[in-house]
Design a protein around this motif. Structure first.
Motif, PDB file in Angstrom:
ATOM      1  N   LYS A 169      29.063  31.865  36.803  1.00 58.01           N
ATOM      2  CA  LYS A 169      28.393  32.593  37.881  1.00 58.01           C
ATOM      3  C   LYS A 169      29.363  32.908  39.010  1.00 58.01           C
ATOM      4  O   LYS A 169      29.379  34.009  39.587  1.00 58.01           O
ATOM      5  CB  LYS A 169      27.230  31.770  38.408  1.00 58.01           C
ATOM      6  CG  LYS A 169      26.380  32.511  39.444  1.00 58.01           C
ATOM      7  CD  LYS A 169      25.211  31.667  39.860  1.00 58.01           C
ATOM      8  CE  LYS A 169      24.323  32.477  40.824  1.00 58.01           C
ATOM      9  NZ  LYS A 169      25.061  32.946  42.011  1.00 58.01           N
ATOM     10  N   ALA A 170      30.261  31.907  39.318  1.00 60.09           N
ATOM     11  CA  ALA A 170      31.252  32.139  40.375  1.00 60.09           C
ATOM     12  C   ALA A 170      32.194  33.261  39.980  1.00 60.09           C
ATOM     13  O   ALA A 170      32.578  34.104  40.816  1.00 60.09           O
ATOM     14  CB  ALA A 170      32.024  30.846  40.646  1.00 60.09           C
ATOM     15  N   TYR A 171      32.582  33.270  38.724  1.00 61.41           N
ATOM     16  CA  TYR A 171      33.463  34.349  38.249  1.00 61.41           C
ATOM     17  C   TYR A 171      32.773  35.702  38.335  1.00 61.41           C
ATOM     18  O   TYR A 171      33.369  36.702  38.750  1.00 61.41           O
ATOM     19  CB  TYR A 171      33.885  34.038  36.810  1.00 61.41           C
ATOM     20  CG  TYR A 171      34.693  35.145  36.178  1.00 61.41           C
ATOM     21  CD1 TYR A 171      36.033  35.319  36.508  1.00 61.41           C
ATOM     22  CD2 TYR A 171      34.116  36.012  35.252  1.00 61.41           C
ATOM     23  CE1 TYR A 171      36.773  36.358  35.942  1.00 61.41           C
ATOM     24  CE2 TYR A 171      34.838  37.042  34.689  1.00 61.41           C
ATOM     25  CZ  TYR A 171      36.186  37.218  35.014  1.00 61.41           C
ATOM     26  OH  TYR A 171      36.912  38.240  34.445  1.00 61.41           O
ATOM     27  N   SER A 172      31.489  35.731  37.953  1.00 60.74           N
ATOM     28  CA  SER A 172      30.737  36.990  38.013  1.00 60.74           C
ATOM     29  C   SER A 172      30.607  37.480  39.455  1.00 60.74           C
ATOM     30  O   SER A 172      30.773  38.688  39.756  1.00 60.74           O
ATOM     31  CB  SER A 172      29.369  36.796  37.386  1.00 60.74           C
ATOM     32  OG  SER A 172      28.612  37.984  37.463  1.00 60.74           O
ATOM     33  N   CYS A 206      33.880  38.897  40.576  1.00 54.32           N
ATOM     34  CA  CYS A 206      34.107  40.249  40.008  1.00 54.32           C
ATOM     35  C   CYS A 206      33.318  41.305  40.791  1.00 54.32           C
ATOM     36  O   CYS A 206      33.839  42.399  41.095  1.00 54.32           O
ATOM     37  CB  CYS A 206      33.714  40.265  38.534  1.00 54.32           C
ATOM     38  SG  CYS A 206      34.846  39.342  37.462  1.00 54.32           S
ATOM     39  N   ASP A 207      32.086  40.982  41.132  1.00 50.66           N
ATOM     40  CA  ASP A 207      31.275  41.946  41.912  1.00 50.66           C
ATOM     41  C   ASP A 207      31.889  42.176  43.285  1.00 50.66           C
ATOM     42  O   ASP A 207      31.945  43.336  43.792  1.00 50.66           O
ATOM     43  CB  ASP A 207      29.851  41.411  42.074  1.00 50.66           C
ATOM     44  CG  ASP A 207      29.112  41.380  40.739  1.00 50.66           C
ATOM     45  OD1 ASP A 207      29.553  42.091  39.796  1.00 50.66           O
ATOM     46  OD2 ASP A 207      28.110  40.638  40.617  1.00 50.66           O
ATOM     47  N   LYS A 208      32.337  41.121  43.955  1.00 45.07           N
ATOM     48  CA  LYS A 208      32.942  41.251  45.268  1.00 45.07           C
ATOM     49  C   LYS A 208      34.219  42.072  45.195  1.00 45.07           C
ATOM     50  O   LYS A 208      34.492  42.927  46.078  1.00 45.07           O
ATOM     51  CB  LYS A 208      33.227  39.879  45.851  1.00 45.07           C
ATOM     52  CG  LYS A 208      33.784  39.927  47.277  1.00 45.07           C
ATOM     53  CD  LYS A 208      33.986  38.509  47.800  1.00 45.07           C
ATOM     54  CE  LYS A 208      34.542  38.567  49.243  1.00 45.07           C
ATOM     55  NZ  LYS A 208      34.755  37.210  49.794  1.00 45.07           N
ATOM     56  N   THR A 209      35.006  41.845  44.172  1.00 43.95           N
ATOM     57  CA  THR A 209      36.250  42.599  43.984  1.00 43.95           C
ATOM     58  C   THR A 209      35.957  44.095  43.814  1.00 43.95           C
ATOM     59  O   THR A 209      36.648  44.963  44.375  1.00 43.95           O
ATOM     60  CB  THR A 209      37.021  42.072  42.771  1.00 43.95           C
ATOM     61  OG1 THR A 209      37.334  40.690  42.987  1.00 43.95           O
ATOM     62  CG2 THR A 209      38.315  42.840  42.559  1.00 43.95           C
TER      63      THR A 209
END
Length: 294
Positions: A270-273, A276-279
């Motif tokens: 979830k943290a990775y997802s 990715c959205d923030k990036t």
């Protein structure tokens, strides 16, 4: 078929027999006669005595009494002071003229222990055909002495001076049991089967009792190997149970650890997802600012 079968039973100067042979047809012998005619004495004299040389009184009487000893069959009721007698049992292979003979010599003297010797003819010679167990002096037939017969046999490997050596000789030449106790067990079975069966109701339970009573009692040495094996089996069972318990505990730890890993993996995913959205949002914002600057 190369098995040995009883073929001829012989007595020389034994009990009421001066010289008597009984032909055994295909291993079978039928003795008929009235009571007290000597049938039991004839049979009990060679089964099982001729097999192991044990002349214990209770072995000589099918009823198991100790009233009569072997001396009686040589000395009678005091009629003689000294006497020598022989018993022999000839075996033959079916459909072959191949013979083997086992025999026992006895010399009884009043007030002395009985002298015993046994022999086996493995070279095909036959008593009554190739030589006799007595010598003729005029009209008399005198039984051979132990030394004279030993010279005639001429084979130390097939000669015995006591019942123990004779029993081993018979086993080695005829039955070939690996353990002499198996030979003793067979003889005990013959004794139990030989006992008189006066009851008309010969039920299977009686046969079962005969077979059970003929079994040899196991000694401590016989049981020690079995006991140690059973103890080892118990130890292995306990060890196996411990391994099974440890395996169950490890399975519980594995399941919980798997659940923990899945939870941690879910959070990291979830943290990775989210990263990715923030990036992606930062890239879009950068693009908008670049267009505005242009």
């Amino acid at each position: 078929m190369d098995q040995w079968k009883m073929h001829r039973l012989g007595f020389r100067n034994f009990w009421l027999y001066d010289r008597e042979d009984f032909i055994i047809e295909d291993g079978h012998l039928l003795l008929r006669g009235s009571n007290a005619s000597g049938k039991s004495i004839t049979t009990q004299s060679f089964i099982p005595f001729i097999l192991d040389g044990n002349r214990s009184p209770e072995r000589l009487d099918p009823f198991g009494s100790r009233d009569r000893k072997m001396d009686y069959y040589l000395l009678g009721d005091g009629e003689r002071d000294e006497s020598t007698g022989y018993l022999f049992l000839e075996f033959k292979k079916k459909n072959l003229n191949v013979y083997l003979t086992i025999g026992i010599g006895l010399r009884a003297q009043k007030g002395r222990n009985m002298d015993f010797w046994g022999f086996c003819l493995c070279d095909g010679r036959r008593i009554g055909h190739d030589f006799e167990l007595y010598e003729k002096l005029g009209r008399q037939m005198l039984p051979l002495s132990k030394q004279k017969l030993k010279n005639i046999i001429g084979d130390r490997e097939n000669w015995a001076e006591n019942s123990g050596a004779y029993k081993k000789l018979v086993n080695d030449r005829l039955y070939q049991f690996q353990d002499i106790r198996q030979f003793d067990q067979m003889v005990q079975l013959l004794i139990n089967v030989r006992a008189p069966k006066l009851s008309k109701d010969f039920r299977p339970t009686l046969v079962k009792d005969i077979l059970r009573n003929s079994l040899q009692v196991l000694s401590d040495d016989d049981l020690s190997a079995m006991v140690s094996t059973m103890e080892r089996m118990d130890e292995l069972t306990d060890t196996l149970q411990g391994y099974n318990d440890a395996l169950k505990s490890a399975a519980i730890i594995r399941n919980e650890y798997t659940r923990y890993n899945q939870f941690v993996l879910g959070r990291k995913g979830k943290a990775y997802s989210d990263a990715c959205d923030k990036t992606q949002r930062q890239r879009n914002s950068l693009k908008d600012q670049q267009e505005r600057l242009d």
